[in-house]
Design a protein around this motif. Structure first.
Motif, PDB file in Angstrom:
ATOM      1  N   ALA A  42      49.440 -23.667  -0.624  1.00 22.49           N
ATOM      2  CA  ALA A  42      49.510 -23.200  -2.010  1.00 22.49           C
ATOM      3  C   ALA A  42      48.916 -21.804  -2.144  1.00 22.49           C
ATOM      4  N   ASN A  43      49.597 -20.954  -2.885  1.00 17.63           N
ATOM      5  CA  ASN A  43      49.051 -19.663  -3.307  1.00 17.63           C
ATOM      6  C   ASN A  43      48.553 -18.802  -2.145  1.00 17.63           C
ATOM      7  N   MET A  44      49.304 -18.807  -1.053  1.00 18.76           N
ATOM      8  CA  MET A  44      48.948 -17.936   0.061  1.00 18.76           C
ATOM      9  C   MET A  44      49.915 -16.781   0.227  1.00 18.76           C
ATOM     10  N   THR A  45      51.206 -17.020   0.052  1.00 14.06           N
ATOM     11  CA  THR A  45      52.189 -16.004   0.433  1.00 14.06           C
ATOM     12  C   THR A  45      52.012 -14.716  -0.357  1.00 14.06           C
ATOM     13  N   HIS A  46      51.570 -14.818  -1.609  1.00 19.45           N
ATOM     14  CA  HIS A  46      51.422 -13.613  -2.427  1.00 19.45           C
ATOM     15  C   HIS A  46      50.027 -13.001  -2.356  1.00 19.45           C
ATOM     16  N   ILE A  47      49.034 -13.747  -1.885  1.00 19.92           N
ATOM     17  CA  ILE A  47      47.664 -13.218  -1.771  1.00 19.92           C
ATOM     18  C   ILE A  47      47.341 -13.028  -0.295  1.00 19.92           C
ATOM     19  N   SER A  48      48.243 -12.410   0.426  1.00 21.38           N
ATOM     20  CA  SER A  48      48.090 -12.114   1.849  1.00 21.38           C
ATOM     21  C   SER A  48      49.191 -11.145   2.245  1.00 21.38           C
ATOM     22  N   PRO A  49      49.005 -10.407   3.321  1.00 22.87           N
ATOM     23  CA  PRO A  49      50.083  -9.537   3.804  1.00 22.87           C
ATOM     24  C   PRO A  49      51.262 -10.366   4.308  1.00 22.87           C
ATOM     25  N   TRP A  50      52.430  -9.778   4.351  1.00 23.17           N
ATOM     26  CA  TRP A  50      53.638 -10.469   4.784  1.00 23.17           C
ATOM     27  C   TRP A  50      53.500 -11.106   6.168  1.00 23.17           C
ATOM     28  N   PRO A  51      52.800 -10.498   7.151  1.00 26.14           N
ATOM     29  CA  PRO A  51      52.648 -11.168   8.452  1.00 26.14           C
ATOM     30  C   PRO A  51      52.025 -12.559   8.358  1.00 26.14           C
ATOM     31  N   ALA A  52      51.263 -12.836   7.307  1.00 27.79           N
ATOM     32  CA  ALA A  52      50.711 -14.186   7.146  1.00 27.79           C
ATOM     33  C   ALA A  52      51.818 -15.196   6.876  1.00 27.79           C
ATOM     34  N   THR A  53      52.808 -14.810   6.062  1.00 26.13           N
ATOM     35  CA  THR A  53      53.944 -15.701   5.814  1.00 26.13           C
ATOM     36  C   THR A  53      54.784 -15.849   7.072  1.00 26.13           C
ATOM     37  N   GLU A  54      54.958 -14.771   7.820  1.00 31.75           N
ATOM     38  CA  GLU A  54      55.681 -14.856   9.094  1.00 31.75           C
ATOM     39  C   GLU A  54      54.969 -15.811  10.048  1.00 31.75           C
ATOM     40  N   GLY A  55      53.635 -15.709  10.111  1.00 30.11           N
ATOM     41  CA  GLY A  55      52.872 -16.622  10.959  1.00 30.11           C
ATOM     42  C   GLY A  55      52.957 -18.051  10.486  1.00 30.11           C
ATOM     43  N   LEU A  56      52.921 -18.247   9.184  1.00 30.08           N
ATOM     44  CA  LEU A  56      53.046 -19.588   8.617  1.00 30.08           C
ATOM     45  C   LEU A  56      54.346 -20.247   9.061  1.00 30.08           C
ATOM     46  N   MET A  57      55.446 -19.513   8.983  1.00 33.30           N
ATOM     47  CA  MET A  57      56.737 -20.090   9.341  1.00 33.30           C
ATOM     48  C   MET A  57      56.858 -20.328  10.847  1.00 33.30           C
ATOM     49  N   THR A  58      56.321 -19.420  11.634  1.00 32.03           N
ATOM     50  CA  THR A  58      56.323 -19.625  13.088  1.00 32.03           C
ATOM     51  C   THR A  58      55.530 -20.873  13.442  1.00 32.03           C
ATOM     52  N   PHE A  59      54.348 -21.003  12.837  1.00 28.82           N
ATOM     53  CA  PHE A  59      53.517 -22.179  13.094  1.00 28.82           C
ATOM     54  C   PHE A  59      54.205 -23.442  12.612  1.00 28.82           C
ATOM     55  N   ALA A  60      54.812 -23.403  11.426  1.00 30.17           N
ATOM     56  CA  ALA A  60      55.486 -24.594  10.890  1.00 30.17           C
ATOM     57  C   ALA A  60      56.609 -25.046  11.808  1.00 30.17           C
TER      58      ALA A  60
END
Length: 210
Positions: free
Chosen positions: A113-131
Motif C-alpha cells: 500500500a502507498n509505496m509506488t507514489h512515495i518512492s522512485p520508479w526503480p522501487a516499483t520496478e523492484g517490486l514487480m521483479t520480486f513479485a
C-alpha cells in the motif's frame, strides 16, 4: 519511514496514523474476498505496522509477514506485534530496490500500500521483479493500494494536488500511470485482473501470477 500522514506514538511505542485506521476496513474487505483462505502473505512497505496487525488479526489462518526497509518502521511493527496475534510474523528488512534483502521463501500473496507514489520508479520496478519471483504458484496474488493516474479517466483534483505536493518533496516521487504499472507487471508474469475503486480516490489493483 516514508509517509505523508500525521503520526502519533502509542504508550507501547507503536506508531499510528488516522489514515491507516480509516482505510483499514475498506482494504480488509477487498483482501478478505481475494486472498487465499490459508497460506503465506508478505506485506511490502508495511510502514508503522498498523495494517499488518489489523489484517493478521482479522485473517488468523494466514501467516502475515510485514516488511519495510526503515528501522523506525520495523521498530513500530515489533511494538504492534507484541500485542498482536500469533500469525503476525517478525518484520523483514526488505528493500524493493535491493535484491540482497529479498526473502527466498515463496509466498501465496503480496500486499503493498502507498509505496509506488512515495518512492522512485526503480522501487516499483523492484517490486514487480520480486513479485514475479516470490509468487511461484499460478494464481498467486499481488494487491496494490493507492492513487494512480489513468488514461481513460480524469484525475481527481485532490489527487492532482497530491501529485504536485509529492513532486515538490522529491521530483522522483509522484502518482504512477496505472497502464504503465500493469505493463510492467505483465513483463514479470503478473496479469492485471481487477481494478477496484476505493475511498478517497484510491484504487486497489489486483494481479495474478500466470
Amino acid at each position: 519511514m516514508q509517509t505523508l500522514d500525521p503520526i502519533t506514538a502509542t504508550p507501547e511505542g507503536a506508531l499510528s496514523s488516522p489514515a491507516a485506521r480509516r482505510n483499514a476496513d475498506p482494504i480488509l474487505t477487498v483482501l478478505r474476498a481475494h486472498l487465499p483462505a490459508r497460506g503465506r502473505v508478505l506485506e511490502l512497505a508495511a510502514g508503522s505496522g498498523e495494517h499488518a496487525v489489523a489484517f493478521a488479526t482479522a485473517l488468523p489462518d494466514l501467516k502475515w509477514t510485514p516488511s519495510d526497509p526503515s528501522i523506525e518502521a520495523r521498530t513500530s511493527i515489533e511494538a504492534w506485534r507484541r500485542t498482536g496475534p500469533a500469525n503476525l510474523q517478525p518484520a523483514l528488512a526488505l528493500d524493493a530496490v535491493d535484491p540482497e534483502t529479498w526473502p527466498e521463501a515463496p509466498f501465496d500473496a503480496l500486499y503493498c500500500a502507498n509505496m509506488t507514489h512515495i518512492s522512485p520508479w526503480p522501487a516499483t520496478e523492484g517490486l514487480m521483479t520480486f513479485a514475479g519471483r516470490a509468487l511461484r504458484r499460478p494464481g498467486g496474488l499481488l494487491a496494490l493500494y493507492g492513487p494512480y493516474r489513468e488514461a481513460d479517466r480524469p484525475l481527481a483534483p485532490s489527487n492532482a494536488a497530491f501529485d504536485e505536493s509529492l513532486k515538490a518533496r522529491n521530483p522522483a516521487w509522484g502518482l504512477r500511470d496505472r497502464e504503465t504499472v500493469q505493463a510492467l507487471a505483465g513483463s514479470h508474469g503478473l496479469v492485471a485482473t481487477l481494478r477496484i475503486q476505493m475511498p478517497a480516490n484510491n484504487l486497489m489493483l489486483l494481479f495474478r501470477r500466470v
